[in-house]
Write a protein that holds these residues in place. Structure first.
Motif, PDB file in Angstrom:
ATOM      1  N   PRO A 214      11.433  -4.491 -65.006  1.00 27.91           N
ATOM      2  CA  PRO A 214      11.437  -4.923 -65.834  1.00 27.91           C
ATOM      3  C   PRO A 214      11.599  -3.892 -67.309  1.00 27.91           C
ATOM      4  CG  PRO A 214       9.084  -3.876 -65.450  1.00 27.91           C
ATOM      5  CD  PRO A 214      10.076  -3.400 -64.913  1.00 27.91           C
ATOM      6  N   LEU A 215      12.589  -4.992 -68.122  1.00 26.83           N
ATOM      7  CA  LEU A 215      13.111  -4.083 -69.230  1.00 26.83           C
ATOM      8  C   LEU A 215      11.911  -3.941 -70.283  1.00 26.83           C
ATOM      9  CD1 LEU A 215      15.337  -7.218 -70.443  1.00 26.83           C
ATOM     10  CD2 LEU A 215      15.794  -4.842 -69.534  1.00 26.83           C
ATOM     11  N   PRO A 216      11.966  -2.564 -70.918  1.00 26.01           N
ATOM     12  CA  PRO A 216      10.843  -2.206 -71.479  1.00 26.01           C
ATOM     13  C   PRO A 216      10.044  -3.694 -72.561  1.00 26.01           C
ATOM     14  CG  PRO A 216      12.720  -0.551 -71.725  1.00 26.01           C
ATOM     15  CD  PRO A 216      13.481  -1.578 -71.488  1.00 26.01           C
ATOM     16  N   ALA A 217       8.897  -3.162 -72.690  1.00 27.55           N
ATOM     17  CA  ALA A 217       8.362  -4.588 -73.550  1.00 27.55           C
ATOM     18  C   ALA A 217       9.066  -4.968 -74.873  1.00 27.55           C
ATOM     19  CB  ALA A 217       7.282  -4.466 -73.940  1.00 27.55           C
ATOM     20  N   VAL A 218       9.448  -3.491 -75.357  1.00 25.61           N
ATOM     21  CA  VAL A 218      10.258  -3.987 -77.419  1.00 25.61           C
ATOM     22  C   VAL A 218      11.460  -4.590 -76.900  1.00 25.61           C
ATOM     23  CG1 VAL A 218      11.604  -1.767 -77.184  1.00 25.61           C
ATOM     24  CG2 VAL A 218      11.078  -2.904 -79.304  1.00 25.61           C
ATOM     25  N   TRP A 219      12.211  -4.612 -75.214  1.00 31.15           N
ATOM     26  CA  TRP A 219      13.825  -5.408 -75.299  1.00 31.15           C
ATOM     27  C   TRP A 219      13.347  -6.650 -74.511  1.00 31.15           C
ATOM     28  CZ3 TRP A 219      17.718  -3.179 -77.636  1.00 31.15           C
ATOM     29  CH2 TRP A 219      17.503  -1.591 -78.106  1.00 31.15           C
ATOM     30  N   GLN A 220      12.959  -6.717 -74.128  1.00 26.46           N
ATOM     31  CA  GLN A 220      12.080  -7.856 -73.435  1.00 26.46           C
ATOM     32  C   GLN A 220      12.336  -9.067 -74.347  1.00 26.46           C
ATOM     33  OE1 GLN A 220       8.137  -8.098 -71.559  1.00 26.46           O
ATOM     34  NE2 GLN A 220       9.382  -6.234 -70.497  1.00 26.46           N
ATOM     35  N   ASP A 221      12.093  -9.364 -75.308  1.00 26.41           N
ATOM     36  CA  ASP A 221      12.329 -11.085 -75.937  1.00 26.41           C
ATOM     37  C   ASP A 221      14.035 -10.495 -77.056  1.00 26.41           C
ATOM     38  OD1 ASP A 221      11.812  -8.635 -78.307  1.00 26.41           O
ATOM     39  OD2 ASP A 221      10.758  -9.828 -79.055  1.00 26.41           O
TER      40      ASP A 221
END
Length: 710
Positions: free
Chosen positions: A357-364
């Motif tokens: 998955p995309l890193p958390a900071v980039w998911q939105d």
């Protein structure tokens, strides 16, 4: 399937930041080298001395082949996510035929047998499959070993970080569409260098790991070894000593063709070694050496950008880029982007390839459809600008939303200012016509602009969003929102729909009654919603670009063209072509919509409107077909007939063609009467609109309407 545990590099925020630095380094290198491209060392030194920065100022830098290739060829992994890397090469070939306009823009120069890319493209278009299309067996050693094998390949290193073997193997599948021999090895080597740079501790480690991906006995590997051996023996560590060695042993006079890969490979290795890991010094050496300066400096900048990071790239090299990236594919909607958005696209592909998955900071912060402009890359500014020279625009780690960076907007005094993002470009915006850019707007009537920001100044301010119409100069402005000092807020505005406005800019207006200056942090600007617009061809213009020479680069405003004779005449768009002429416009990520257009067949049998156009290889068409019939077609390189029936058309008579596409369901109408209703079990999910004329046909088109389908 690769598991997260087996991924050799943690695909985290560091990966994103290093990728941005690498891609930014590539763009800086291209821009530094462009004004002196093709110059010999002697001319460069007598004119400028040692190159230490930009030798030319640009209004906005135009498209370049060195950035077009990495930006669009990697889309094979987006369009064919399951099969492109390990496929037969067909997916890579289709990517060329989909995004590259025929015989203009992108990388076109020289002609068949001179330009390797021209030769490979014409081979593909003639039905010759990859990798035969780029092989020595077909094209000969001279043509197959020119420099393009390494100048278009940087993004493969970005997508496979800290995995040089995998990066080289994946890059090989794309390189061999057009190149072979040492050009194939050169592309693999550069992709591996970029990949290795993510975790390497030295330039030597980068080179060692990249050498392990190509045959030890190939000429390319020998050149790398020779330059390293000379460097180690050079007590003075003076790059000029090494360059004289390169001239004597690997100069242009030793190789055939216009721009062979070997001399330029030697310059890249020389620059990496003598630059001693310094971004600026390495690019300075690389450009002062001469030859194919923008290509060599671009590759060098990509490797060292990843290796050094943005903190080691001087601001005077970053600021003139403006985070802007102009391209010249056949998709005008994708030709306006930013360095940061395209870097994030590479990272998104990297995570997908690794099945993580995309890193958390980039998911939105998903920018896949180009809808979010944000500032989470260090030093990125999203190509925002202000017409007020007193306004300072800079990237800031000070957050509006926790965990995210922001864009800092400052003005020391006065009652306010505005910032804007250009959503369409015209000839006057660009310095020249480098590789023939052409555009469709990236924002349309009916869409919604939203912003999230914080007032960090001392006074209350008033905010409004705006969008401007290039046709009339009219500005659409939202209602005003007041925000106190220290307050965070969101603001949205829907651009009026159903109009024929050509949206040229969107932006934010800040005003203050106190006049003490303003300090605003912008977290993001988002474009959302479905376009709802018209195109009145009587308002569009033929655009003439400066070419820097005797030629004329001519484009149709708000459209891109592959082949054919297209013009604006008497309020209509006219088109004709000897084989297949295609014109594209509109929103690339449009999904469900109703598209109507008035169509007048002038001569010939083939007159179509196109929808869900993903490029020249993938689209649908509806219109008049051979033998007094009307047909619904689907194109995947070549067109197949989905439905067809008799229809006696009249030349000179105007018809209203209309298609409604919703999911896989397609309904096609003529003058309001349903002609076809067809459900495609494997539909193209999105795409632009367009027009096509074939085989000596001529047609007029006018009054386009695009309405959303709910």
């Amino acid at each position: 399937m690769t598991t997260q545990q087996s991924v050799p590099f943690l695909l985290d925020n560091e990966y994103f930041q290093k990728t941005y630095a690498g891609w930014l380094g590539k763009i800086i290198g291209i821009r530094m080298g462009s004004p002196i491209e093709g110059w010999p060392n002697e001319k460069i030194e007598s004119t400028y001395g040692k190159i230490n920065g930009y030798t030319k100022e640009y209004n906005d830098y135009a498209a370049d082949d060195d950035s077009n290739g990495p930006l669009f060829f990697i889309r094979a992994l987006f369009d064919y996510p399951e099969s492109a890397v390990n496929g037969s090469g067909q997916e890579m070939a289709e990517t060329w035929l989909n995004y590259v306009p025929a015989h203009h823009g992108f990388f076109w120069w020289g002609g068949y047998g001179i330009s390797t890319e021209n030769t490979a493209y014409d081979n593909l278009a003639a039905g010759i499959p990859a990798p035969l299309s780029g092989s020595i067996a077909l094209n000969g050693k001279t043509c197959a070993e020119q420099i393009g094998g390494q100048i278009f390949i940087d993004s493969w290193g970005f997508v496979f970080p800290a995995a040089p073997q995998k990066a080289a193997a994946a890059a090989r599948s794309m390189i061999q569409v057009s190149h072979d021999g040492n050009a194939l090895y050169g592309g693999m080597f550069i992709a591996a260098c970029i990949s290795a740079a993510y975790k390497a501790c030295s330039v030597d480690e980068i080179i060692d790991k990249a050498l392990n991906t190509i045959p030890a006995d190939c000429l390319y590997a020998k050149v790398v070894a020779d330059i390293r051996r000379f460097y180690r023996a050079d007590a003075e560590k003076n790059w000029k000593n090494c360059f004289r060695y390169v001239q004597q042993n690997y100069g242009y006079d030793k190789f055939t063709g216009n721009c062979h890969i070997i001399p330029n490979a030697a310059v890249i290795i020389l620059s990496l070694l003598y630059g001693n890991g310094s971004f600026r010094e390495s690019l300075s050496i690389c450009n002062t050496c001469g030859w194919d300066t923008d290509c060599n400096a671009g590759n060098t900048g990509a490797i060292l950008g990843v290796f050094c990071g943005t903190d080691k790239i001087d601001d005077d090299l970053i600021r003139p880029i403006k985070d802007l990236l102009i391209a010249s594919s056949v998709i005008g909607n994708l030709n306006i982007t930013t360095v940061s958005a395209s870097a994030q696209f590479f990272c998104t592909l990297g995570c997908r390839q690794a099945h993580v998955p995309l890193p958390a900071v980039w998911q939105d912060r998903d920018i896949t459809d180009g809808s979010v402009i944000h500032f989470d890359f260090k030093k990125s500014t999203g190509a925002f600008r202000s017409s007020d020279s007193c306004v300072q625009i800079s990237n800031s780690e000070e957050p509006v939303v926790p965990g995210h960076r922001s864009l800092l907007l400052e003005k020391g005094n006065g009652n306010g200012f505005s910032i804007f993002y250009k959503t369409y470009y015209s000839p006057d915006d660009l310095e020249d016509s480098r590789y023939d850019p052409s555009f469709t707007p990236v924002v349309f009537p009916g869409q919604t602009i939203s912003a999230v920001l914080k007032n960090t100044g001392n006074d209350a301010v008033s905010l409004s969003l705006f969008a401007s119409d290039k046709h009339t100069g009219e500005t659409f402005v939202s209602s005003v929102k007041n925000i106190r000092a220290g307050e965070m807020t969101g603001i949205s505005y829907q651009i009026p729909g159903g109009t024929d406005a050509l949206i040229g800019t969107v932006g934010l207006q800040i005003t203050s009654a106190q006049g003490n200056g303003q300090r605003i942090l912008l977290d993001n600007l988002t474009i959302s919603g479905k376009p709802d617009y018209k195109i009145d061809f009587s308002k569009e213009k033929v655009e003439y670009y400066k070419t820097g020479g005797a030629g004329i680069h001519r484009e149709l405003g708000c459209c891109t063209v592959s082949k054919g004779l297209w013009d604006y005449e008497d309020g209509s768009l006219t088109g004709s072509c000897a084989d297949t002429g295609e014109l594209l416009t509109g929103y690339y990520y449009g999904k469900d919509y109703r598209y109507s257009c008035l169509v007048t067949p002038v001569s010939g049998e083939y007159h179509f409107i196109n929808f869900r156009v993903q490029g020249l290889a993938r689209s649908y068409a509806f219109g008049f077909y051979e033998g007094n019939t009307i047909a619904l077609l689907k194109k995947k390189i070549t067109s197949s007939v989905l439905a067809r029936k008799e229809f006696i058309r009249e030349e000179g008579k105007e018809y209203c063609f209309s298609v409604l596409v919703n999911g896989g369901c397609i309904k096609a109408y003529v003058d309001g009467k349903l002609v076809f209703e067809f459900t495609d079990p494997a539909p193209y999910q999105y795409g632009q609109i367009g027009m096509t004329v074939c085989r000596g046909s001529r047609c007029r088109f006018r009054d386009v309407e695009i309405r959303p389908v709910n």
